[in-house]
Write a protein that holds these residues in place. Structure first.
Motif, short mmCIF file in Angstrom:
data_model
loop_
_atom_site.label_atom_id
_atom_site.label_comp_id
_atom_site.label_asym_id
_atom_site.label_seq_id
_atom_site.Cartn_x
_atom_site.Cartn_y
_atom_site.Cartn_z
N VAL A 232 65.39 32.24 114.79
CA VAL A 232 64.76 31.91 113.51
C VAL A 232 63.36 32.52 113.48
O VAL A 232 62.76 32.76 114.54
CB VAL A 232 64.68 30.38 113.29
N PRO A 233 62.84 32.77 112.29
CA PRO A 233 61.46 33.26 112.19
C PRO A 233 60.49 32.26 112.83
O PRO A 233 60.73 31.05 112.79
CB PRO A 233 61.22 33.35 110.68
N LYS A 234 59.42 32.77 113.42
CA LYS A 234 58.45 31.90 114.11
C LYS A 234 57.97 30.75 113.23
O LYS A 234 57.85 29.62 113.69
CB LYS A 234 57.24 32.72 114.57
N PHE B 92 63.46 24.19 112.38
CA PHE B 92 64.76 24.35 113.04
C PHE B 92 64.90 23.28 114.13
O PHE B 92 65.92 22.59 114.20
CB PHE B 92 64.88 25.75 113.64
N ASP B 93 63.89 23.16 114.98
CA ASP B 93 63.94 22.20 116.09
C ASP B 93 64.09 20.77 115.58
O ASP B 93 64.88 19.99 116.13
CB ASP B 93 62.70 22.31 116.97
N THR C 218 70.73 29.96 110.06
CA THR C 218 71.01 30.81 108.90
C THR C 218 70.17 30.36 107.70
O THR C 218 69.61 31.19 106.98
CB THR C 218 72.52 30.78 108.56
N LEU C 219 70.05 29.05 107.52
CA LEU C 219 69.21 28.52 106.44
C LEU C 219 67.73 28.86 106.69
O LEU C 219 66.99 29.13 105.75
CB LEU C 219 69.40 27.01 106.31
N CYS C 220 67.31 28.82 107.94
CA CYS C 220 65.92 29.16 108.29
C CYS C 220 65.60 30.62 107.96
O CYS C 220 64.48 30.95 107.59
CB CYS C 220 65.65 28.93 109.78
N ARG C 221 66.58 31.49 108.14
CA ARG C 221 66.35 32.93 107.92
C ARG C 221 66.41 33.33 106.44
O ARG C 221 65.99 34.42 106.07
CB ARG C 221 67.37 33.76 108.71
#
Length: 170
Positions: free
Chosen positions: A10-12, A18-19, A47-50
């Motif tokens: 995931v992006p930083k 995400f965690d 996938t949702l995070c990206r």
């Protein structure tokens, strides 16, 4: 054969979100589902995070976790008592302290984002691939056929083209 990304990268700027969400989905999966569901929940969360902009930036962590589990459960018939594992939808909502309507609305938002549906080949759990007829139905010479019953050369060609996950045992 899933086309969705199996990555949990995931992006930083989304790592903390995400965690937070996957702590919830992992805990629910450990208590009521299995490792396979936990992994798929993590992949869907990533996938949702990206997605840009990520829908996960709005709303509560528990609501997203609940919606993610419900969305994958919908695709994989989690609410069908004849399936294993089986968890009633109402049990998922109550675990997260949400109403069924809130859970279903979040699940629908997720399913709409990725055009997810029951038997969706892209979001079928690996252990369910054999039972998913949509994965095996292909058009051959204008006819829809179950490629598992087609001649071996057709199966090999379908596999080579990435249309089926493996060549069925003869």
């Amino acid at each position: 054969m899933s086309k969705h990304s199996t990555s949990e990268q995931v992006p930083k700027d989304m790592q903390a979100r995400f965690d937070d969400i996957t702590q919830f989905t992992d805990a629910f999966s450990k208590a009521h589902l299995n490792d396979e569901y936990a992994q798929f929940c993590r992949q869907l969360t990533a996938t949702l995070c990206r997605k840009r902009p990520s829908p996960l930036l709005q709303g509560k962590v528990a609501t997203w976790a609940c919606g993610i589990i419900h969305a994958l459960g919908t695709v994989n018939f989690l609410f069908d008592a004849s399936q294993e594992p089986h968890v009633p939808a109402s049990q998922i909502a109550s675990y997260f302290g949400l109403s069924s309507s809130t859970m279903q609305a979040k699940s629908k938002q997720i399913r709409d984002l990725f055009d997810m549906y029951q038997f969706d080949p892209e979001w079928t759990l690996p252990s369910r691939v054999d039972q998913n007829p949509l994965i095996w139905m292909l058009e051959v010479n204008g006819l829809i056929v179950d490629v598992r019953h087609a001649p071996r050369e057709i199966q090999e060609e379908a596999f080579r083209k990435g249309l089926i996950p493996y060549i069925p045992a003869g």
